[in-house]
Design a protein around this motif. Structure first.
Motif, PDB file in Angstrom:
ATOM      1  N   ALA A  11       0.824  -1.214   0.000  1.00 47.70           N
ATOM      2  CA  ALA A  11       0.000   0.000   0.000  1.00 47.70           C
ATOM      3  C   ALA A  11       0.858   1.264   0.000  1.00 47.70           C
ATOM      4  CB  ALA A  11      -0.919  -0.002   1.218  1.00 47.70           C
ATOM      5  N   LYS A  12       2.177   1.081   0.012  1.00 50.93           N
ATOM      6  CA  LYS A  12       3.138   2.185   0.004  1.00 50.93           C
ATOM      7  C   LYS A  12       3.045   3.056   1.254  1.00 50.93           C
ATOM      8  CE  LYS A  12       3.749   2.240  -4.968  1.00 50.93           C
ATOM      9  NZ  LYS A  12       4.762   1.250  -5.004  1.00 50.93           N
ATOM     10  N   ILE A  13       2.580   2.445   2.335  1.00 57.29           N
ATOM     11  CA  ILE A  13       2.614   3.115   3.630  1.00 57.29           C
ATOM     12  C   ILE A  13       4.059   3.131   4.122  1.00 57.29           C
ATOM     13  CG2 ILE A  13       1.776   3.046   6.014  1.00 57.29           C
ATOM     14  CD1 ILE A  13      -0.396   3.658   3.884  1.00 57.29           C
ATOM     15  N   PHE A  14       4.760   2.039   3.855  1.00 65.47           N
ATOM     16  CA  PHE A  14       6.185   1.918   4.158  1.00 65.47           C
ATOM     17  C   PHE A  14       6.897   1.516   2.881  1.00 65.47           C
ATOM     18  CE2 PHE A  14       4.048   1.151   8.159  1.00 65.47           C
ATOM     19  CZ  PHE A  14       4.806   1.887   9.057  1.00 65.47           C
ATOM     20  N   GLN A  15       8.149   1.916   2.762  1.00 64.12           N
ATOM     21  CA  GLN A  15       8.915   1.554   1.569  1.00 64.12           C
ATOM     22  C   GLN A  15       9.500   0.153   1.668  1.00 64.12           C
ATOM     23  OE1 GLN A  15      11.823   4.680   1.074  1.00 64.12           O
ATOM     24  NE2 GLN A  15      10.474   5.744  -0.349  1.00 64.12           N
ATOM     25  N   ARG A  16       9.915  -0.229   2.879  1.00 61.53           N
ATOM     26  CA  ARG A  16      10.632  -1.489   3.036  1.00 61.53           C
ATOM     27  C   ARG A  16      10.163  -2.238   4.282  1.00 61.53           C
ATOM     28  NH1 ARG A  16      16.407   0.739   4.109  1.00 61.53           N
ATOM     29  NH2 ARG A  16      15.162   1.799   5.648  1.00 61.53           N
ATOM     30  N   ASN A  17      10.433  -3.528   4.290  1.00 57.55           N
ATOM     31  CA  ASN A  17      10.093  -4.351   5.458  1.00 57.55           C
ATOM     32  C   ASN A  17      10.812  -3.851   6.708  1.00 57.55           C
ATOM     33  OD1 ASN A  17       8.633  -5.896   3.668  1.00 57.55           O
ATOM     34  ND2 ASN A  17       9.967  -7.665   3.763  1.00 57.55           N
ATOM     35  N   ILE A  18      12.050  -3.415   6.559  1.00 58.31           N
ATOM     36  CA  ILE A  18      12.829  -2.942   7.710  1.00 58.31           C
ATOM     37  C   ILE A  18      12.189  -1.719   8.343  1.00 58.31           C
ATOM     38  CG2 ILE A  18      14.424  -1.496   6.374  1.00 58.31           C
ATOM     39  CD1 ILE A  18      15.493  -3.594   9.391  1.00 58.31           C
ATOM     40  N   ASP A  19      11.518  -0.892   7.550  1.00 58.40           N
ATOM     41  CA  ASP A  19      10.847   0.286   8.097  1.00 58.40           C
ATOM     42  C   ASP A  19       9.695  -0.135   9.006  1.00 58.40           C
ATOM     43  OD1 ASP A  19      12.579   1.947   6.619  1.00 58.40           O
ATOM     44  OD2 ASP A  19      11.249   1.840   4.874  1.00 58.40           O
ATOM     45  N   VAL A  20       8.965  -1.162   8.598  1.00 58.06           N
ATOM     46  CA  VAL A  20       7.875  -1.695   9.427  1.00 58.06           C
ATOM     47  C   VAL A  20       8.465  -2.294  10.702  1.00 58.06           C
ATOM     48  CG1 VAL A  20       5.891  -3.249   9.521  1.00 58.06           C
ATOM     49  CG2 VAL A  20       6.526  -2.195   7.343  1.00 58.06           C
ATOM     50  N   TYR A  21       9.566  -3.026  10.563  1.00 56.71           N
ATOM     51  CA  TYR A  21      10.243  -3.669  11.689  1.00 56.71           C
ATOM     52  C   TYR A  21      10.652  -2.628  12.738  1.00 56.71           C
ATOM     53  CZ  TYR A  21      14.042  -6.433  13.912  1.00 56.71           C
ATOM     54  OH  TYR A  21      14.879  -7.095  14.791  1.00 56.71           O
ATOM     55  N   MET A  22      11.325  -1.569  12.302  1.00 57.85           N
ATOM     56  CA  MET A  22      11.826  -0.564  13.242  1.00 57.85           C
ATOM     57  C   MET A  22      10.684   0.197  13.913  1.00 57.85           C
ATOM     58  SD  MET A  22      15.361   0.823  11.435  1.00 57.85           S
ATOM     59  CE  MET A  22      14.587   1.432   9.936  1.00 57.85           C
ATOM     60  N   LEU A  23       9.706   0.637  13.122  1.00 57.33           N
ATOM     61  CA  LEU A  23       8.589   1.352  13.725  1.00 57.33           C
ATOM     62  C   LEU A  23       7.760   0.404  14.584  1.00 57.33           C
ATOM     63  CD1 LEU A  23       7.163   4.041  14.085  1.00 57.33           C
ATOM     64  CD2 LEU A  23       5.729   3.465  12.123  1.00 57.33           C
ATOM     65  N   GLY A  24       7.663  -0.854  14.166  1.00 57.80           N
ATOM     66  CA  GLY A  24       6.935  -1.851  14.957  1.00 57.80           C
ATOM     67  C   GLY A  24       7.489  -1.956  16.367  1.00 57.80           C
ATOM     68  N   ALA A  25       8.808  -1.959  16.511  1.00 55.32           N
ATOM     69  CA  ALA A  25       9.417  -2.032  17.845  1.00 55.32           C
ATOM     70  C   ALA A  25       9.033  -0.816  18.678  1.00 55.32           C
ATOM     71  CB  ALA A  25      10.933  -2.145  17.719  1.00 55.32           C
ATOM     72  N   LEU A  26       9.074   0.367  18.064  1.00 59.60           N
ATOM     73  CA  LEU A  26       8.743   1.597  18.796  1.00 59.60           C
ATOM     74  C   LEU A  26       7.267   1.657  19.178  1.00 59.60           C
ATOM     75  CD1 LEU A  26      10.925   4.099  16.748  1.00 59.60           C
ATOM     76  CD2 LEU A  26      11.345   3.274  19.083  1.00 59.60           C
ATOM     77  N   ILE A  27       6.409   1.249  18.268  1.00 61.50           N
ATOM     78  CA  ILE A  27       4.970   1.242  18.566  1.00 61.50           C
ATOM     79  C   ILE A  27       4.672   0.176  19.621  1.00 61.50           C
ATOM     80  CG2 ILE A  27       2.661   0.820  17.604  1.00 61.50           C
ATOM     81  CD1 ILE A  27       3.930   3.498  16.754  1.00 61.50           C
ATOM     82  N   GLY A  28       5.306  -0.977  19.496  1.00 57.46           N
ATOM     83  CA  GLY A  28       5.106  -2.046  20.475  1.00 57.46           C
ATOM     84  C   GLY A  28       5.470  -1.613  21.880  1.00 57.46           C
ATOM     85  N   ILE A  29       6.614  -0.958  22.039  1.00 60.01           N
ATOM     86  CA  ILE A  29       7.031  -0.526  23.383  1.00 60.01           C
ATOM     87  C   ILE A  29       6.160   0.627  23.864  1.00 60.01           C
ATOM     88  CG2 ILE A  29       8.862   1.090  22.689  1.00 60.01           C
ATOM     89  CD1 ILE A  29       8.993  -1.344  25.663  1.00 60.01           C
TER      90      ILE A  29
END
Length: 175
Positions: A22-40
């Motif tokens: 959906a082009k919300i994120f460019q790469r899987n790593i971007d989801v990974y990094m933001l995922g950690a921040l949102i999770g915490i």
């Protein structure tokens, strides 16, 4: 730390693929990094979903390029994670964040730490996907929700432990 591939599987792989497609994120790593921040931020963890064959990969080459950012996020999560363990005082949190990955013969501790970190990544991916898919699916609506999320984050005091402050960190790291 961050020296091997990471594979999203099951529903988390689907979520990551959908967010990138959906082009919300460019790469899987971007989801990974933001995922950690949102999770915490939301104290949301999740376990690996193995109920489907769906998967998507973050290759080690991407981690090599993003290692400083990933390491910073890892250290932040290790400092702030809400573990109901009485032994997790400030000294143990600081060790987990700054020493476990550099000391020799800590493979067991590092595995536990990375498992904890990844549980926040997966929980954060679920939260991001929930925000993306709830009440409307247009990109603009999603971006509005992400802006609201960032504003909430800006006004949230995620460090509630009086023991964990700048002076204590400086003193401990100086020793």
């Amino acid at each position: 730390m961050f020296e091997k591939d990471f594979r999203f599987v099951g529903k988390h792989a689907k979520y990551v693929k959908d967010l990138v497609k959906a082009k919300i994120f460019q790469r899987n790593i971007d989801v990974y990094m933001l995922g950690a921040l949102i999770g915490i931020t939301y104290n949301k963890t999740a376990t690996k979903d193995t109920n489907s064959d769906n998967d998507t990969l973050i290759p080690v080459s991407v981690f090599i390029n993003e290692k400083p950012t990933c390491t910073f996020i890892y250290r932040l999560v290790m400092l702030l994670s809400d573990i109901k363990d009485e032994e997790m005082n400030i000294e143990n949190r600081l060790n987990r964040a700054f020493r476990d990955d550099v000391e020799q013969n800590n493979e067991s501790k590092m595995k536990d730490n990375m498992d904890l970190f990844h549980s926040y990544v997966l929980g954060g991916v679920e939260k991001i996907y929930e925000l993306y898919t709830s009440n409307g699916t247009s990109k603009d609506e999603y971006l509005e929700r992400m802006i609201e999320l960032l504003e909430d984050f800006q006004h949230t005091n995620i460090i509630e432990n009086d023991e964990l402050n700048e002076e204590t960190l400086y003193k401990y790291l100086k020793d």
